[in-house]
Design an enzyme around this catalytic site. Sequence first.
Site, PDB file in Angstrom:
ATOM      1  N   ASP A   1     -98.614  49.740 -22.161  1.00 44.78           N
ATOM      2  CA  ASP A   1     -97.862  50.956 -21.853  1.00 44.78           C
ATOM      3  C   ASP A   1     -98.744  52.066 -21.302  1.00 44.78           C
ATOM      4  OD1 ASP A   1     -95.404  49.968 -22.542  1.00 44.78           O
ATOM      5  OD2 ASP A   1     -95.253  51.048 -24.443  1.00 44.78           O
TER       6      ASP A   1
ATOM      7  N   ARG B   1    -100.789  61.066 -36.307  1.00 48.94           N
ATOM      8  CA  ARG B   1    -100.276  61.849 -35.174  1.00 48.94           C
ATOM      9  C   ARG B   1    -100.644  63.322 -35.288  1.00 48.94           C
ATOM     10  NH1 ARG B   1    -100.448  57.422 -32.707  1.00 48.94           N
ATOM     11  NH2 ARG B   1     -98.553  56.155 -32.695  1.00 48.94           N
TER      12      ARG B   1
ATOM     13  N   ASP C   1     -92.631  59.460 -33.096  1.00 56.85           N
ATOM     14  CA  ASP C   1     -93.923  59.930 -32.604  1.00 56.85           C
ATOM     15  C   ASP C   1     -93.794  60.925 -31.461  1.00 56.85           C
ATOM     16  OD1 ASP C   1     -95.429  58.704 -34.500  1.00 56.85           O
ATOM     17  OD2 ASP C   1     -95.703  56.860 -33.349  1.00 56.85           O
TER      18      ASP C   1
ATOM     19  N   SER D   1     -95.913  44.658 -32.820  1.00 60.68           N
ATOM     20  CA  SER D   1     -96.853  45.693 -32.392  1.00 60.68           C
ATOM     21  C   SER D   1     -97.356  46.418 -33.628  1.00 60.68           C
ATOM     22  CB  SER D   1     -96.152  46.678 -31.459  1.00 60.68           C
ATOM     23  OG  SER D   1     -95.208  47.437 -32.192  1.00 60.68           O
TER      24      SER D   1
END
Lengths: 419, 419, 419, 419
Positions: free
Chosen positions: C35, C116, C145, C196
């Site tokens: 990505d 984050r 996120d 993932s």
Amino acid sequence: MSSLKQSTKYIKVSSYEAAIGDVKSVLLLYSGGLDTSVMLKWILDEYKADVIALTLDLGQQHDDLEKVRKKALKFGAKKAIVLDAKDEFAEEFLAKGIKANASYQGDYHLSTPMGRAILAKKAVEVAKKEHVDAVAHGCTGKGNDQVRIEGYILTLEPKLKIIAPVREWNMDRNEEIAYAKKHKIPVPASVNFPYSVDDNMWGMTWEGGEIEYPHLIPPIEKFLTTYTLAKNAPEKEDYVKIQFEKGFPVELNGKKMKLSQLISILNSLAGKHGVGVVHLVEDRLVGLKSRGVYEMPAGHVIIKAHKALEQYVGTRTLNELKEQLDTKWAYLCYGALWYDPAMHAINAFNDFVNAKVTGEVTVKMYKGKADVVSMQSKNALAYTSFNTKEGYAFNVNASAGFIEVYSLQMKLASARGVA
Amino acid sequence: MSSLKQSTKYIKVSSYEAAIGDVKSVLLLYSGGLDTSVMLKWILDEYKADVIALTLDLGQQHDDLEKVRKKALKFGAKKAIVLDAKDEFAEEFLAKGIKANASYQGDYHLSTPMGRAILAKKAVEVAKKEHVDAVAHGCTGKGNDQVRIEGYILTLEPKLKIIAPVREWNMDRNEEIAYAKKHKIPVPASVNFPYSVDDNMWGMTWEGGEIEYPHLIPPIEKFLTTYTLAKNAPEKEDYVKIQFEKGFPVELNGKKMKLSQLISILNSLAGKHGVGVVHLVEDRLVGLKSRGVYEMPAGHVIIKAHKALEQYVGTRTLNELKEQLDTKWAYLCYGALWYDPAMHAINAFNDFVNAKVTGEVTVKMYKGKADVVSMQSKNALAYTSFNTKEGYAFNVNASAGFIEVYSLQMKLASARGVA
Amino acid sequence: MSSLKQSTKYIKVSSYEAAIGDVKSVLLLYSGGLDTSVMLKWILDEYKADVIALTLDLGQQHDDLEKVRKKALKFGAKKAIVLDAKDEFAEEFLAKGIKANASYQGDYHLSTPMGRAILAKKAVEVAKKEHVDAVAHGCTGKGNDQVRIEGYILTLEPKLKIIAPVREWNMDRNEEIAYAKKHKIPVPASVNFPYSVDDNMWGMTWEGGEIEYPHLIPPIEKFLTTYTLAKNAPEKEDYVKIQFEKGFPVELNGKKMKLSQLISILNSLAGKHGVGVVHLVEDRLVGLKSRGVYEMPAGHVIIKAHKALEQYVGTRTLNELKEQLDTKWAYLCYGALWYDPAMHAINAFNDFVNAKVTGEVTVKMYKGKADVVSMQSKNALAYTSFNTKEGYAFNVNASAGFIEVYSLQMKLASARGVA
Amino acid sequence: MSSLKQSTKYIKVSSYEAAIGDVKSVLLLYSGGLDTSVMLKWILDEYKADVIALTLDLGQQHDDLEKVRKKALKFGAKKAIVLDAKDEFAEEFLAKGIKANASYQGDYHLSTPMGRAILAKKAVEVAKKEHVDAVAHGCTGKGNDQVRIEGYILTLEPKLKIIAPVREWNMDRNEEIAYAKKHKIPVPASVNFPYSVDDNMWGMTWEGGEIEYPHLIPPIEKFLTTYTLAKNAPEKEDYVKIQFEKGFPVELNGKKMKLSQLISILNSLAGKHGVGVVHLVEDRLVGLKSRGVYEMPAGHVIIKAHKALEQYVGTRTLNELKEQLDTKWAYLCYGALWYDPAMHAINAFNDFVNAKVTGEVTVKMYKGKADVVSMQSKNALAYTSFNTKEGYAFNVNASAGFIEVYSLQMKLASARGVA
């Protein structure tokens, strides 16, 4: 098995009650009233111990403390101390209450519970200095104050013993008066005045008479300090400006002053308009319902102003949480847990929040009511100022997306049917 | 790449916005004011769809609803409906609010949020009956009401589309007036009256003008319904008696009546004394601070009375928890989550608690202030009555033991030192 | 009116999205995966802007960060930065989580949400230093996120613009792979590995494949790091000792070390026993339910140990309140409000509480389970030690009095009948 | 003044303690152990009253209740009753606990507190039927159970008196053994087994020996029911499927059965894998810290499964609130307030929430650990199913708008500086 009967005069249940013979000197928390005067004599007679009388100046308005001091000496106290604790009360205790928007079960701003917290602290300080063995207090066995005073004193100094004659002696009013007369303690003439008051700068607590019976309307004109009767308030409203600095009131109508003085002046200004009179049927910690009528002119104005300003600088998320913690704080404060770490931890939370509570609040006072009518703060989360400073406006294009995401689960739940 | 620019006129962000061409008939939530009248025309023009106008009678005091209905027809509505929802509003919505002591961030009793919940419900009912494709509302993109109305409508009927012209068209006031003039929609003359109101039986919400700027004092004498100005209140207090049955007000001054009527009469009685006027800077759900001035005579008196009675019959443990949940309820109700299961579940909690909230409350009203001055309830947890019924008194001998155990951990913690 | 259709490729809803042409240099939060590699190319092509790639070292175990850095340069980044933030992450972020017993909706210890928060902070620092106009991230439009990263970055620096290509471009997997192939970006061969992971020292978050469907049992043996499979754990249990100092882990098995190192070693020790594997269907902030499988060996052991010790030194009153605030903290942390004052204020509360959380905890680890089996603390509110120090024992005579007072209102309420 | 000394044998503090001479017949809560056997004799001797022994069958695994019954008769009970309360316990008490995800200060699922609530209820029923004057229990003066049993009995029937010999007589272990020997009450030989247990179908509570000292590791292999030792668990995991209907477990592995039976079978299945063993240092209600080791195989599996399913069907808003109320419920249940209206009101909340908690949960059990590995529910707020039913997908275009609005106040607050 007569020992099982409740008639036993002295029952020692708690491990810290002072047994007769065990104590040589006693610190008496002395108010000058009938109860504590009788106690003074009674301790001298029964315990054969020296008595030191302690009276705290917390800014109460009804007492002549020098007279109280002399009375204690006259009735046999070895020493009588009047301690000015006004500033410590305002700055270390009331300030915490202000940051917590102190309000119990409605609008009772917790004057007595905070007064008891400092009373215990100062009593322990004096007790250590004067090397007494025990502290005596005049609380009954049905109230909150016994829990606060005994709990706090033993928390701060576990070695002290406690004497609680009013709880223990089981004298009724007539026996007490007889005892008083026998010992030449003057009995207040006003038998027609059944109301009693606890008094400090943050508020007066009225109980007794019709107040005890929630189905009766208390005749407030009989006992309230005249200037707080809304009926007698001026026809014209007044406005007062309070400047807060980190949650702490620092200026009144543009004049810097210390908190105890600010409260004292505001008591006059707001009292004149009858502001801060509250009727409340409340839950005592020991499980009883009791009604009080409260006079808290300054307290009421300050709490209203502070809460409004605090909300103005907080996020909605914070404001909701703070309101929940304020409720908890009030229950803990009322509930005799001032020195519990839970209370200290909430105070740490409140200190953080209040670091932003700086600004000016204008309160309108009229015929018993106080309204926050305007506010200014550089920390306000107002969009207007944001706009000005940061240079962009609220983006209405964002709203539809917000609504769709925000309402999603409500929609999903509804599609599954309401229970 | 001009499509990236914000200038694009119609941005479809949400999946439920009605695209032009997709809808044949629209239900317009019509108030009769400028915005919704302009909307009516605009939808006819742009969407080429039929418009049905819906106006709810929630007991508002300022509107002539028949006039509103005719206006809608005049501007081109195919049909115009005025629906009397007063009883449903009182009994299904306000009753929940009463049991929750509905108060947001102070004393705002949530008249508009509860009004929006029923508005959406009735709109969906009418939309289904009239087989419209979409509902149009006049909310701006900066407020709470768009979230409530769109969220609730789509929760109750996910197939409907939404048209929100005020949010989308980005006309400013002048453009709107030009558009109105062009289409012969009368523009209110009172340019000097910048205040707007949302009105239902539970309260009026004033915004605009000085109210928008928290540093200014709102000139309430310019816009408040005259009888609610404390200044004009009679010199003599009034007392009102409210009888609650399971938390629901059923009698006023000894007369049984349905809730909508009770509220209406109480609005007059309490309004005369200027009771229930509240200034509040509040957090909108979308993150903006905004100030409102609220007139809620009946609402204020009922909430105060209910809260006092509820506390009188609850345990201290319950009362603390209820106060916390009341805060949560208010944030959810204000926060557009009326139909979320969290709200329903709190309502179930409240219903249980209120099964005991039966009794009479007397409220004194004077110059803008309402005080609960007496109460009676067979369910009161008063010891007096306990004593009478069960035949024994509070046992003061138990207190010392209570204190010792209750304070134990505070003492232990203190012995380890305060952090 | 095609502009109303959802097909419009680039819709600019938020005011901070970077329009093409507006930005000259972009900081890309680069992971090295497909990505963000495609994004790198895409930004170069579409925005014609310089790209600086930033990768944070938060102690993740699966990545070769030097390789990642070189990859970024290869695909056209003007500069590629790998920043070691391990100690800051542990000491400034995880430490707050430990004091809050970070656990969301069960036993998810919030590794990604805390990751984050620091990612946004470091991104802003680098963005300022490198004078970029915008930050680009690879979050999808369905997750948490995007809210965290965009919310935090704009909180810390409102002038930055955001580019969120994955959310905007609406490429499906096949289109993305085609784009990658066209631009010579290597596509991972393992099409049979649909899982993932987000990885940092505090935990790994697995999603995808069967995990997405809560009715399927995730085949953890296919994706979990082998040593965390309880099946492969040794037959003999291990014990680990953690020493806390004011709530902060400072020693492991008697050896002082910094927190990042302690976590790293404990990950091995506890991971060997398969400890800290959690399956959870959780509520995303955007309203979706999603399941994750988490591997958090060190995190799980530390939180369990900390919570036990904290409770050991707190009063029951404090412990109840702390548990409530821990829940709130977890919802705020997960809910993208790390930098909201509500969060800071709870952290202040937690810091106060944790000033006493000093002591040693022994945790037994066996076949996937961790149990706190012993504790020592000088601050424990254990009566035993109280007894020793203060010289008196728990007074059983006090209990009957406690019970009578404590149960009073429950009795009164019951005498009025259950609703 | 000897009456002031703590040595006084019988101190009557509470108003409901039975004085000798006042009671003619006593209901003894009889376990068959040493304490209650000695009590039986002691009451006969001291009170000269008839004794009826009551033993409840709550599904405990260690007791032969018929033996217990005969023992009571042998030691002089006029009557000995064993009451099968298994179904009532499961359906009226444990079911409330399940809906509340009953967990105190960690993973203690409140087996004893719920057992005491039904014990008191059944005791009052029997006491009324048998016309006894008093209930006698064997609780010590340091524990929670005295508060629960006395509080609940007097709540349910205020006219009963209480006899609490173990608290009152102040015999130490040696005196008790001497008394037993004198009265031919057999003393358990196992002096090397210092562990005591409270046992019902929901769990076993171990105390005593090393367990009392939190710094020691409890040798669980000495006292735990062997099949719950993870060490002895099979090498292969098992999966169990539980079907819930409105929050109530109704099927185990596809077989419908009543709850008491489901718990009993699940105790075997989960116990075999050593699931549900918990070490906990907890806060007693009376202010003492105490450690217990708990065995709760079925309880642990059911609570984990229920909580996961409940979260799966609730909104995030509801799930957060429910978690807060679960904490409160656990503190009230543990804290001897089962019959307080606060508890009933939370149960009403929980009933509402659980009306949707229908579905199947699969739990994997292996070597002491239970994991919820899959779930199915028609009420799940999963988007996937929403998508299928309602025909539209999550709209990623909405996210940017959501983020902008949602993060607004955090940004505004940050722009004012962190405190």
